[in-house]
Design a protein around this motif. Structure first.
Motif, PDB file in Angstrom:
ATOM      1  N   PRO A  13      -4.166   2.597  -2.150  1.00  0.00           N
ATOM      2  CA  PRO A  13      -5.102   3.338  -1.330  1.00  0.00           C
ATOM      3  C   PRO A  13      -6.505   2.739  -1.338  1.00  0.00           C
ATOM      4  O   PRO A  13      -7.350   3.187  -0.604  1.00  0.00           O
ATOM      5  CB  PRO A  13      -5.102   4.721  -1.967  1.00  0.00           C
ATOM      6  CG  PRO A  13      -4.759   4.471  -3.385  1.00  0.00           C
ATOM      7  CD  PRO A  13      -3.807   3.325  -3.351  1.00  0.00           C
ATOM      8  N   ILE A  14      -6.732   1.745  -2.170  1.00  0.00           N
ATOM      9  CA  ILE A  14      -8.064   1.151  -2.240  1.00  0.00           C
ATOM     10  C   ILE A  14      -8.200   0.051  -1.204  1.00  0.00           C
ATOM     11  O   ILE A  14      -9.205  -0.045  -0.520  1.00  0.00           O
ATOM     12  CB  ILE A  14      -8.337   0.624  -3.666  1.00  0.00           C
ATOM     13  CG1 ILE A  14      -8.355   1.806  -4.629  1.00  0.00           C
ATOM     14  CG2 ILE A  14      -9.636  -0.140  -3.723  1.00  0.00           C
ATOM     15  CD1 ILE A  14      -8.407   1.442  -6.073  1.00  0.00           C
ATOM     16  N   ILE A  15      -7.184  -0.769  -1.034  1.00  0.00           N
ATOM     17  CA  ILE A  15      -7.243  -1.878  -0.083  1.00  0.00           C
ATOM     18  C   ILE A  15      -6.597  -1.501   1.241  1.00  0.00           C
ATOM     19  O   ILE A  15      -7.130  -1.772   2.305  1.00  0.00           O
ATOM     20  CB  ILE A  15      -6.579  -3.131  -0.690  1.00  0.00           C
ATOM     21  CG1 ILE A  15      -7.351  -3.580  -1.925  1.00  0.00           C
ATOM     22  CG2 ILE A  15      -6.512  -4.239   0.328  1.00  0.00           C
ATOM     23  CD1 ILE A  15      -6.698  -4.686  -2.689  1.00  0.00           C
ATOM     24  N   VAL A  16      -5.450  -0.882   1.186  1.00  0.00           N
ATOM     25  CA  VAL A  16      -4.713  -0.481   2.392  1.00  0.00           C
ATOM     26  C   VAL A  16      -5.196   0.905   2.810  1.00  0.00           C
ATOM     27  O   VAL A  16      -5.293   1.796   1.962  1.00  0.00           O
ATOM     28  CB  VAL A  16      -3.193  -0.444   2.096  1.00  0.00           C
ATOM     29  CG1 VAL A  16      -2.421   0.032   3.307  1.00  0.00           C
ATOM     30  CG2 VAL A  16      -2.709  -1.806   1.650  1.00  0.00           C
ATOM     31  N   PRO A  17      -5.509   1.110   4.086  1.00  0.00           N
ATOM     32  CA  PRO A  17      -5.945   2.452   4.514  1.00  0.00           C
ATOM     33  C   PRO A  17      -4.866   3.496   4.246  1.00  0.00           C
ATOM     34  O   PRO A  17      -3.674   3.261   4.455  1.00  0.00           O
ATOM     35  CB  PRO A  17      -6.165   2.287   6.020  1.00  0.00           C
ATOM     36  CG  PRO A  17      -6.341   0.833   6.234  1.00  0.00           C
ATOM     37  CD  PRO A  17      -5.545   0.141   5.173  1.00  0.00           C
ATOM     38  N   ILE A  18      -5.292   4.658   3.784  1.00  0.00           N
ATOM     39  CA  ILE A  18      -4.358   5.724   3.414  1.00  0.00           C
ATOM     40  C   ILE A  18      -3.596   6.229   4.633  1.00  0.00           C
ATOM     41  O   ILE A  18      -2.519   6.794   4.507  1.00  0.00           O
ATOM     42  CB  ILE A  18      -5.099   6.852   2.681  1.00  0.00           C
ATOM     43  CG1 ILE A  18      -4.129   7.652   1.821  1.00  0.00           C
ATOM     44  CG2 ILE A  18      -5.865   7.736   3.638  1.00  0.00           C
ATOM     45  CD1 ILE A  18      -4.787   8.528   0.799  1.00  0.00           C
ATOM     46  N   LEU A  72       3.260  10.176   0.298  1.00  0.00           N
ATOM     47  CA  LEU A  72       2.510   9.308  -0.597  1.00  0.00           C
ATOM     48  C   LEU A  72       1.004   9.470  -0.381  1.00  0.00           C
ATOM     49  O   LEU A  72       0.219   9.425  -1.334  1.00  0.00           O
ATOM     50  CB  LEU A  72       2.920   7.850  -0.392  1.00  0.00           C
ATOM     51  CG  LEU A  72       2.361   6.834  -1.370  1.00  0.00           C
ATOM     52  CD1 LEU A  72       2.673   7.224  -2.812  1.00  0.00           C
ATOM     53  CD2 LEU A  72       2.911   5.454  -1.075  1.00  0.00           C
ATOM     54  N   ALA A  73       0.599   9.703   0.855  1.00  0.00           N
ATOM     55  CA  ALA A  73      -0.814   9.951   1.134  1.00  0.00           C
ATOM     56  C   ALA A  73      -1.263  11.238   0.438  1.00  0.00           C
ATOM     57  O   ALA A  73      -2.378  11.308  -0.101  1.00  0.00           O
ATOM     58  CB  ALA A  73      -1.049  10.032   2.630  1.00  0.00           C
ATOM     59  N   ALA A  74      -0.408  12.249   0.437  1.00  0.00           N
ATOM     60  CA  ALA A  74      -0.746  13.508  -0.237  1.00  0.00           C
ATOM     61  C   ALA A  74      -0.887  13.307  -1.740  1.00  0.00           C
ATOM     62  O   ALA A  74      -1.798  13.862  -2.373  1.00  0.00           O
ATOM     63  CB  ALA A  74       0.317  14.558   0.063  1.00  0.00           C
ATOM     64  N   VAL A  75      -0.008  12.505  -2.321  1.00  0.00           N
ATOM     65  CA  VAL A  75      -0.099  12.209  -3.760  1.00  0.00           C
ATOM     66  C   VAL A  75      -1.385  11.446  -4.052  1.00  0.00           C
ATOM     67  O   VAL A  75      -2.103  11.758  -5.008  1.00  0.00           O
ATOM     68  CB  VAL A  75       1.136  11.399  -4.232  1.00  0.00           C
ATOM     69  CG1 VAL A  75       0.940  10.852  -5.631  1.00  0.00           C
ATOM     70  CG2 VAL A  75       2.385  12.247  -4.153  1.00  0.00           C
ATOM     71  N   GLN A  76      -1.707  10.458  -3.230  1.00  0.00           N
ATOM     72  CA  GLN A  76      -2.909   9.654  -3.451  1.00  0.00           C
ATOM     73  C   GLN A  76      -4.185  10.474  -3.288  1.00  0.00           C
ATOM     74  O   GLN A  76      -5.187  10.202  -3.946  1.00  0.00           O
ATOM     75  CB  GLN A  76      -2.929   8.450  -2.506  1.00  0.00           C
ATOM     76  CG  GLN A  76      -1.874   7.420  -2.806  1.00  0.00           C
ATOM     77  CD  GLN A  76      -2.005   6.844  -4.203  1.00  0.00           C
ATOM     78  OE1 GLN A  76      -3.082   6.652  -4.732  1.00  0.00           O
ATOM     79  NE2 GLN A  76      -0.862   6.565  -4.819  1.00  0.00           N
ATOM     80  N   ARG A  77      -4.155  11.458  -2.422  1.00  0.00           N
ATOM     81  CA  ARG A  77      -5.342  12.307  -2.242  1.00  0.00           C
ATOM     82  C   ARG A  77      -5.535  13.259  -3.419  1.00  0.00           C
ATOM     83  O   ARG A  77      -6.633  13.776  -3.619  1.00  0.00           O
ATOM     84  CB  ARG A  77      -5.236  13.074  -0.936  1.00  0.00           C
ATOM     85  CG  ARG A  77      -5.555  12.191   0.248  1.00  0.00           C
ATOM     86  CD  ARG A  77      -5.821  12.985   1.506  1.00  0.00           C
ATOM     87  NE  ARG A  77      -6.339  12.116   2.532  1.00  0.00           N
ATOM     88  CZ  ARG A  77      -5.647  11.682   3.569  1.00  0.00           C
ATOM     89  NH1 ARG A  77      -4.388  12.052   3.720  1.00  0.00           N
ATOM     90  NH2 ARG A  77      -6.196  10.892   4.466  1.00  0.00           N
ATOM     91  N   ALA A  78      -4.492  13.498  -4.185  1.00  0.00           N
ATOM     92  CA  ALA A  78      -4.613  14.343  -5.372  1.00  0.00           C
ATOM     93  C   ALA A  78      -5.093  13.531  -6.581  1.00  0.00           C
ATOM     94  O   ALA A  78      -5.692  14.087  -7.503  1.00  0.00           O
ATOM     95  CB  ALA A  78      -3.278  15.007  -5.688  1.00  0.00           C
ATOM     96  N   LEU A  79      -4.836  12.250  -6.590  1.00  0.00           N
ATOM     97  CA  LEU A  79      -5.262  11.374  -7.677  1.00  0.00           C
ATOM     98  C   LEU A  79      -6.683  10.875  -7.415  1.00  0.00           C
ATOM     99  O   LEU A  79      -7.155  10.879  -6.285  1.00  0.00           O
ATOM    100  CB  LEU A  79      -4.298  10.191  -7.807  1.00  0.00           C
ATOM    101  CG  LEU A  79      -2.866  10.556  -8.202  1.00  0.00           C
ATOM    102  CD1 LEU A  79      -1.979   9.319  -8.128  1.00  0.00           C
ATOM    103  CD2 LEU A  79      -2.825  11.164  -9.586  1.00  0.00           C
TER     104      LEU A  79
END
Length: 67
Positions: free
Chosen positions: A1-6, A13-20
């Motif tokens: 999620p840092i290099i590749v746009p969410i 996976l976007a929902a998981v990354q937004r929680a982290l």
């Protein structure tokens, strides 16, 4: 999620990354380096603050058990 746009991630996976905290930390860094690229900085700051407080409390609890 840092290099590749969410937005390119699957929804789950976007929902998981937004929680982290990682995506939110990158969001705050982008907001600090650019102007107008990042919206909703307050939410990212809130999530990073919550994770920081959680980490501090877990560290304090572990240290209290050792002492």
């Amino acid at each position: 999620p840092i290099i590749v746009p969410i937005e390119q991630f699957p929804d789950w996976l976007a929902a998981v990354q937004r929680a982290l905290p990682f995506w939110h930390i990158a969001n705050l860094i982008r907001a600090g380096l650019t102007e107008g690229l990042v919206t909703d900085v307050g939410r990212s700051l809130l999530v990073v603050t919550a994770w920081t407080l959680l980490g501090w409390s877990l560290a304090a609890r572990a240290l209290a058990k050792r002492g």
